[in-house]
Design an enzyme around this catalytic site. Structure first.
Site, PDB file in Angstrom:
ATOM      1  N   ASP A 139       0.766  -1.237  -0.067  1.00 40.58           N
ATOM      2  CA  ASP A 139       0.053  -0.054   0.159  1.00 40.58           C
ATOM      3  C   ASP A 139       0.924   1.105   0.098  1.00 40.58           C
ATOM      4  OD1 ASP A 139      -2.242   1.661   0.143  1.00 40.58           O
ATOM      5  OD2 ASP A 139      -2.653   1.494   2.171  1.00 40.58           O
TER       6      ASP A 139
ATOM      7  N   GLY B 187       0.146   5.772  -4.587  1.00 38.09           N
ATOM      8  CA  GLY B 187      -0.461   6.877  -4.912  1.00 38.09           C
ATOM      9  C   GLY B 187       0.028   7.721  -4.218  1.00 38.09           C
TER      10      GLY B 187
ATOM     11  N   ASN C 201     -10.491  -3.489  -6.204  1.00 35.87           N
ATOM     12  CA  ASN C 201     -10.052  -2.663  -7.049  1.00 35.87           C
ATOM     13  C   ASN C 201     -10.510  -2.219  -8.230  1.00 35.87           C
ATOM     14  OD1 ASN C 201      -6.513  -3.502  -5.820  1.00 35.87           O
ATOM     15  ND2 ASN C 201      -7.729  -2.119  -5.126  1.00 35.87           N
TER      16      ASN C 201
ATOM     17  N   LEU D  45      -6.741  -5.242   7.280  1.00 29.28           N
ATOM     18  CA  LEU D  45      -6.629  -6.357   6.427  1.00 29.28           C
ATOM     19  C   LEU D  45      -7.027  -6.258   4.851  1.00 29.28           C
ATOM     20  CD1 LEU D  45      -6.786  -9.265   8.889  1.00 29.28           C
ATOM     21  CD2 LEU D  45      -4.903  -7.886   7.969  1.00 29.28           C
TER      22      LEU D  45
END
Length: 247
Positions: free
Chosen positions: A27, A30, A75, A202
């Site tokens: 993660d 971006g 996603n 999670l």
């Protein structure tokens, strides 16, 4: 790799030992790009470089299985152009890194409903799986269009169908029956789950498998997560006391 029993991980792994199976929620691509006033694609490209570093470091450390959350079933909610960019990077990774995986005796696995992707990506994935199928070294698992809730629902449907046919008594539905239907059933039990970027959830990833895993949330954005960061995570794992419900 032979199937493993559906039990809690071996408590002897504690006390400075190496995790056999590490999973990472990658993660922060971006935010990494935003901090540098770059487009999100630049962050995803930097994230691919981090994948290379971490997969190589995992092999050096001797980790048996590394599972990376590359594309979740949620996603698809992202903008179409970003999804297209991610698919392009997936194509690039397979085409440019497969030879190294073959050379290093890495067995590639994919979990998730990757058949939803375009035909060319499905063909690339299947070709990569076939080329590494006979490898006997560490396993690199890529989660593509994966969602843990869907995985558990599929297992429940399968068991319900067997009960309805009379093939399975209800009393025989236990943890082992469920685990035997998961996509990770032939992997070592999950020991360590890492999430980068400071988020602490999670996100529908390996929910069953994480029942006795050590969880580690780090502030590092994924493109900055490197060999040293993985080594530090492994060291933290080794210092934790794992009791699995005992004393």
């Amino acid at each position: 790799m032979t199937s493993l029993p559906a039990t809690a991980p071996d408590a002897t792994l504690a006390g400075g030992a190496l995790p056999r199976h590490v999973a990472i929620i990658m993660d922060g691509n971006g935010r990494w790009a935003k901090k540098r006033f770059l487009p999100r694609l630049a962050g995803h490209k930097a994230g691919v470089e981090a994948v290379r570093k971490v997969t190589r470091a995992a092999r050096t450390l001797g980790i048996e299985a590394l599972t990376l959350y590359a594309f979740s079933s949620e996603n698809w909610r992202r903008p179409e152009d970003e999804i297209s960019d991610l698919m392009g990077l997936l194509r690039y990774f397979i085409r440019h890194d497969l030879d190294e995986l073959v050379r290093e005796n890495v067995r590639l696995r994919v979990i998730g409903a990757y058949h939803r992707f375009g035909a060319d990506i499905v063909a690339l994935v299947q070709g990569a799986l076939a080329r590494t199928a006979a490898n006997t070294g560490p396993v690199l698992v890529i989660a593509l269009n994966y969602g843990a809730q869907a995985e558990l629902a599929a297992a429940a449907r399968h068991l319900a169908e067997r009960v309805a046919r009379g093939d399975l008594p209800v009393a025989q539905i236990d943890e082992a029956a469920i685990e035997g239907l998961l996509e990770t059933r032939d992997l070592p039990p999950l020991d360590l789950l890492i999430r980068t970027s400071g988020e602490q959830r999670l996100s529908n990833f390996l929910l069953w498998q994480a029942a006795y895993a050590e969880l580690l949330f780090v502030d590092t954005l994924w493109p900055d997560f490197d060999e040293a960061a993985l080594a530090d995570a492994v060291a933290q794992f080794g210092n934790r006391q794992r009791r699995f419900g005992g004393l």
